[in-house]
Each structure stands twice: as structure tokens, then as C-alpha cells.
Design an enzyme around this catalytic site. Structure first.
Site, PDB file in Angstrom:
ATOM      1  N   LYS A  53       0.810  -1.200   0.000  1.00  0.00           N
ATOM      2  CA  LYS A  53       0.000   0.000   0.000  1.00  0.00           C
ATOM      3  C   LYS A  53       0.850   1.260   0.000  1.00  0.00           C
ATOM      4  O   LYS A  53       0.370   2.340  -0.280  1.00  0.00           O
ATOM      5  CB  LYS A  53      -0.873   0.023   1.274  1.00  0.00           C
ATOM      6  CG  LYS A  53      -1.814  -1.118   1.444  1.00  0.00           C
ATOM      7  CD  LYS A  53      -2.520  -0.950   2.824  1.00  0.00           C
ATOM      8  CE  LYS A  53      -3.284  -2.204   3.136  1.00  0.00           C
ATOM      9  NZ  LYS A  53      -3.731  -2.199   4.546  1.00  0.00           N
ATOM     10  N   GLY A  54       2.118   1.105   0.367  1.00  0.00           N
ATOM     11  CA  GLY A  54       2.955   2.265   0.689  1.00  0.00           C
ATOM     12  C   GLY A  54       3.100   3.317  -0.395  1.00  0.00           C
ATOM     13  O   GLY A  54       3.335   4.486  -0.097  1.00  0.00           O
ATOM     14  N   GLU A 109       7.413   2.474  -6.361  1.00  0.00           N
ATOM     15  CA  GLU A 109       7.691   1.887  -5.034  1.00  0.00           C
ATOM     16  C   GLU A 109       7.745   3.003  -3.985  1.00  0.00           C
ATOM     17  O   GLU A 109       8.114   4.136  -4.300  1.00  0.00           O
ATOM     18  CB  GLU A 109       9.040   1.190  -5.163  1.00  0.00           C
ATOM     19  CG  GLU A 109       9.442   0.016  -4.405  1.00  0.00           C
ATOM     20  CD  GLU A 109       8.591  -0.755  -3.451  1.00  0.00           C
ATOM     21  OE1 GLU A 109       7.643  -0.226  -2.869  1.00  0.00           O
ATOM     22  OE2 GLU A 109       8.947  -1.915  -3.244  1.00  0.00           O
ATOM     23  N   ASP A 110       7.411   2.668  -2.746  1.00  0.00           N
ATOM     24  CA  ASP A 110       7.550   3.674  -1.683  1.00  0.00           C
ATOM     25  C   ASP A 110       9.010   3.792  -1.248  1.00  0.00           C
ATOM     26  O   ASP A 110       9.551   4.885  -1.128  1.00  0.00           O
ATOM     27  CB  ASP A 110       6.626   3.361  -0.489  1.00  0.00           C
ATOM     28  CG  ASP A 110       6.816   1.951   0.093  1.00  0.00           C
ATOM     29  OD1 ASP A 110       7.583   1.140  -0.479  1.00  0.00           O
ATOM     30  OD2 ASP A 110       6.180   1.653   1.122  1.00  0.00           O
ATOM     31  N   ASP A 113      14.741  -0.942   0.104  1.00  0.00           N
ATOM     32  CA  ASP A 113      15.552  -1.160   1.307  1.00  0.00           C
ATOM     33  C   ASP A 113      16.553  -2.273   0.980  1.00  0.00           C
ATOM     34  O   ASP A 113      17.595  -2.019   0.375  1.00  0.00           O
ATOM     35  CB  ASP A 113      14.571  -1.508   2.428  1.00  0.00           C
ATOM     36  CG  ASP A 113      15.196  -1.675   3.781  1.00  0.00           C
ATOM     37  OD1 ASP A 113      16.286  -1.140   4.000  1.00  0.00           O
ATOM     38  OD2 ASP A 113      14.597  -2.339   4.649  1.00  0.00           O
ATOM     39  N   LYS A 141      17.124   3.376   0.481  1.00  0.00           N
ATOM     40  CA  LYS A 141      18.068   3.169   1.595  1.00  0.00           C
ATOM     41  C   LYS A 141      19.179   2.252   1.097  1.00  0.00           C
ATOM     42  O   LYS A 141      19.174   1.052   1.385  1.00  0.00           O
ATOM     43  CB  LYS A 141      17.350   2.471   2.768  1.00  0.00           C
ATOM     44  CG  LYS A 141      16.557   3.372   3.655  1.00  0.00           C
ATOM     45  CD  LYS A 141      16.314   2.748   5.024  1.00  0.00           C
ATOM     46  CE  LYS A 141      15.061   1.966   5.083  1.00  0.00           C
ATOM     47  NZ  LYS A 141      14.605   1.621   6.456  1.00  0.00           N
ATOM     48  N   PHE A 162      14.185   3.644  10.257  1.00  0.00           N
ATOM     49  CA  PHE A 162      12.824   3.242   9.887  1.00  0.00           C
ATOM     50  C   PHE A 162      11.952   4.491   9.837  1.00  0.00           C
ATOM     51  O   PHE A 162      11.850   5.234  10.810  1.00  0.00           O
ATOM     52  CB  PHE A 162      12.260   2.230  10.886  1.00  0.00           C
ATOM     53  CG  PHE A 162      10.998   1.600  10.379  1.00  0.00           C
ATOM     54  CD1 PHE A 162      11.051   0.536   9.483  1.00  0.00           C
ATOM     55  CD2 PHE A 162       9.759   2.100  10.746  1.00  0.00           C
ATOM     56  CE1 PHE A 162       9.882  -0.022   8.976  1.00  0.00           C
ATOM     57  CE2 PHE A 162       8.584   1.537  10.251  1.00  0.00           C
ATOM     58  CZ  PHE A 162       8.648   0.474   9.361  1.00  0.00           C
ATOM     59  N   VAL A 163      11.354   4.730   8.682  1.00  0.00           N
ATOM     60  CA  VAL A 163      10.587   5.962   8.488  1.00  0.00           C
ATOM     61  C   VAL A 163       9.106   5.660   8.220  1.00  0.00           C
ATOM     62  O   VAL A 163       8.748   4.581   7.726  1.00  0.00           O
ATOM     63  CB  VAL A 163      11.163   6.818   7.327  1.00  0.00           C
ATOM     64  CG1 VAL A 163      12.539   7.358   7.670  1.00  0.00           C
ATOM     65  CG2 VAL A 163      11.199   6.034   6.015  1.00  0.00           C
ATOM     66  N   ASP A 169       3.995   3.075   6.497  1.00  0.00           N
ATOM     67  CA  ASP A 169       3.348   2.794   7.779  1.00  0.00           C
ATOM     68  C   ASP A 169       4.287   2.131   8.773  1.00  0.00           C
ATOM     69  O   ASP A 169       5.374   1.655   8.426  1.00  0.00           O
ATOM     70  CB  ASP A 169       2.182   1.821   7.553  1.00  0.00           C
ATOM     71  CG  ASP A 169       2.667   0.388   7.292  1.00  0.00           C
ATOM     72  OD1 ASP A 169       3.596   0.218   6.466  1.00  0.00           O
ATOM     73  OD2 ASP A 169       2.155  -0.549   7.920  1.00  0.00           O
ATOM     74  N   ARG A 175       0.353   6.305   7.887  1.00  0.00           N
ATOM     75  CA  ARG A 175       0.438   6.487   6.425  1.00  0.00           C
ATOM     76  C   ARG A 175       0.029   7.891   5.992  1.00  0.00           C
ATOM     77  O   ARG A 175       0.478   8.391   4.973  1.00  0.00           O
ATOM     78  CB  ARG A 175      -0.472   5.488   5.706  1.00  0.00           C
ATOM     79  CG  ARG A 175       0.000   4.052   5.773  1.00  0.00           C
ATOM     80  CD  ARG A 175      -0.761   3.211   4.756  1.00  0.00           C
ATOM     81  NE  ARG A 175      -0.661   1.794   5.013  1.00  0.00           N
ATOM     82  CZ  ARG A 175       0.364   1.023   4.639  1.00  0.00           C
ATOM     83  NH1 ARG A 175       1.374   1.533   3.988  1.00  0.00           N
ATOM     84  NH2 ARG A 175       0.366  -0.270   4.913  1.00  0.00           N
TER      85      ARG A 175
HETATM   86  P1  5GP Z   1      12.893  -4.436   0.713  1.00  0.00           P
HETATM   87  O1  5GP Z   1      12.323  -5.680   0.116  1.00  0.00           O
HETATM   88  O2  5GP Z   1      13.583  -3.529  -0.277  1.00  0.00           O
HETATM   89  O3  5GP Z   1      13.747  -4.731   1.920  1.00  0.00           O
HETATM   90  O4  5GP Z   1      11.697  -3.656   1.352  1.00  0.00           O
HETATM   91  C1  5GP Z   1      10.789  -2.965   0.644  1.00  0.00           C
HETATM   92  C2  5GP Z   1       9.554  -2.735   1.467  1.00  0.00           C
HETATM   93  O5  5GP Z   1       9.840  -2.736   2.865  1.00  0.00           O
HETATM   94  C3  5GP Z   1       8.995  -1.366   1.182  1.00  0.00           C
HETATM   95  O6  5GP Z   1       8.100  -1.405   0.103  1.00  0.00           O
HETATM   96  C4  5GP Z   1       8.329  -1.007   2.490  1.00  0.00           C
HETATM   97  O7  5GP Z   1       7.022  -1.521   2.503  1.00  0.00           O
HETATM   98  C5  5GP Z   1       9.144  -1.721   3.539  1.00  0.00           C
HETATM   99  N1  5GP Z   1      10.129  -0.811   4.176  1.00  0.00           N
HETATM  100  C6  5GP Z   1      11.470  -0.814   4.039  1.00  0.00           C
HETATM  101  N2  5GP Z   1      12.033   0.167   4.764  1.00  0.00           N
HETATM  102  C7  5GP Z   1      11.004   0.800   5.389  1.00  0.00           C
HETATM  103  C8  5GP Z   1      10.937   1.916   6.264  1.00  0.00           C
HETATM  104  O8  5GP Z   1      11.922   2.573   6.662  1.00  0.00           O
HETATM  105  N3  5GP Z   1       9.692   2.277   6.667  1.00  0.00           N
HETATM  106  C9  5GP Z   1       8.561   1.625   6.275  1.00  0.00           C
HETATM  107  N4  5GP Z   1       7.402   2.079   6.749  1.00  0.00           N
HETATM  108  N5  5GP Z   1       8.592   0.574   5.445  1.00  0.00           N
HETATM  109  C10 5GP Z   1       9.802   0.169   4.997  1.00  0.00           C
END
Ligand code: 5GP
Length: 185
Positions: A53-54, A109-110, A113, A141, A162-163, A169, A175
């Protein structure tokens, strides 16, 4: 107004929020990202595929600022299961309603990470044979990357914190914050 003891106890237990990116900074960056995407597609129609949803607020603001003709679709992914670190397991919770074969696609994408979610989605979308496939992320990140992924449009590179806010969220809260905030204890 007189606060009940229960409400005041709850408020002392609320995690702290420290503004990292203000609503004004975000809007200025959206303008420049939209202009960059408009330049690249030069009027060719594009499917913007938001990752639920982000990404919903980023997608809404970006799409309204872009001049490129767009169609908007959503795909659902689950990877965090309520915590602040990725489980490493990605699940498709909602697929596209349309076929994107031969179309220009931008995944929205939001935050990127570890890169695990995006790597999974890129593989999935490539199988659908779009004419072009690019990625726009609101936040990045890079310090936490474990899967190398190409991000074509990136709003802000942020530190390993973590934001929340602007669509992001913590356990479904925050959100709707207009700023992006670091969530503390
Ligand atoms: P990845 O698979 O790249 O580790 O993570 C991607 C997903 O993790 C993002 O779409 C998001 O939903 C969540 N995520 C990663 N870092 C953060 C953060 O700092 N805050 C939040 N709220 N979600 C995060």
C-alpha cells in the site's frame, strides 16, 4: 478538555516522530521527478504500477504532476508482516487486472531497502513482456541493499532509519502523515 488517565498514559507511550523530509521538500522533489519522467517518455503513454500500500500517495502526487498520458494500476505485495525489518519473504497479495505486454511500465515503489521486494517484482513483470520496464521509488536506503536492483528514478536517498508517513506505515499507522518522519522509541 479534561483528558482521562487512560488517554494521558497512552500518549506517554507513543513512539517519537522526528521529521526527516517536510511536505514542502517532498512536493519540490515530486515536481523535478515528474519533469524527468516526462522528458524520458516524450509523450508516449505509460502504465504507472503502484505497489500497495505504501506507494499510493507518491503515485497520486507523481501522476498528477506528470504531463505524460498515464494509466494507473496497482499490485499488492506483503513483505514486512507488521514489524520494522523485512521477513525476507515476498508474497503477491494482489495481481494486476491488465496485461502490460508491449506497454511502457514504471513500477512505483515507496522505498527500496534490501531490494528483495523489487527484485521479485522486476522478475515477475519481465515475464509479462512490457516494451520497457523502469522503477521510480520515493525513498532509497542503499546502505541496506542485499539484492542489486536498478532504480531509474529516486526521490530521496535516506539513511538506515525506519521511516513513516507519506504512505509509509508502521503496523498500518502513520500512512497519512504529510511529512516523512523517523520513528523512534
Ligand atoms: P525491501 O524488500 O527492499 O527490503 O523492502 C521494501 C519494502 O519494505 C517497502 O516497500 C516497504 O514496505 C518496507 N520498508 C522498508 N524500509 C522501510 C521503512 O523505513 N519504513 C517503512 N514504513 N517501510 C519500509
Amino acid at each position: 478538555m479534561i483528558l482521562s488517565p487512560l488517554i494521558s498514559l497512552q500518549s506517554t507511550l507513543m513512539p517519537s516522530l522526528q521529521v526527516l523530509l517536510s511536505a514542502q521538500q517532498i512536493q519540490a522533489r515530486i515536481e523535478s521527478l515528474a519533469a524527468e519522467i516526462d522528458r524520458d517518455y516524450a509523450g508516449e503513454p505509460v502504465y504507472l504500477i503502484g505497489i500497495l500500500k505504501g506507494a499510493f500517495i507518491f503515485l497520486a502526487d507523481l501522476a498528477r504532476t506528470m504531463k505524460t498520458p498515464t494509466r494507473i494500476e496497482f499490485i499488492g505485495i506483503s513483505s514486512y508482516g507488521g514489524g520494522t525489518s523485512s521477513s525476507g519473504e515476498v508474497r503477491l497479495t494482489r495481481d494486476l487486472d491488465v496485461t502490460v505486454e508491449g506497454k511502457h511500465v514504471v513500477l512505483i515503489e515507496d522505498i527500496v531497502d534490501t531490494g528483495i521486494t523489487l527484485a521479485y517484482l522486476l522478475k515477475l513483470m519481465e515475464q509479462r513482456k512490457p516494451a520497457t520496464l523502469r522503477v521510480a521509488t520515493f525513498l532509497d536506503k542503499p546502505e541496506r541493499r542485499v539484492r542489486p536492483v536498478t532504480v531509474n528514478y529516486s526521490g530521496f536517498v535516506i539513511p538506515d532509519k525506519f521511516v513513516v508517513g507519506y504512505g509509509l506505515d508502521f503496523a498500518e499507522d502513520y500512512r497519512n502523515l504529510r511529512d516523512v518522519c523517523i520513528l523512534g522509541d
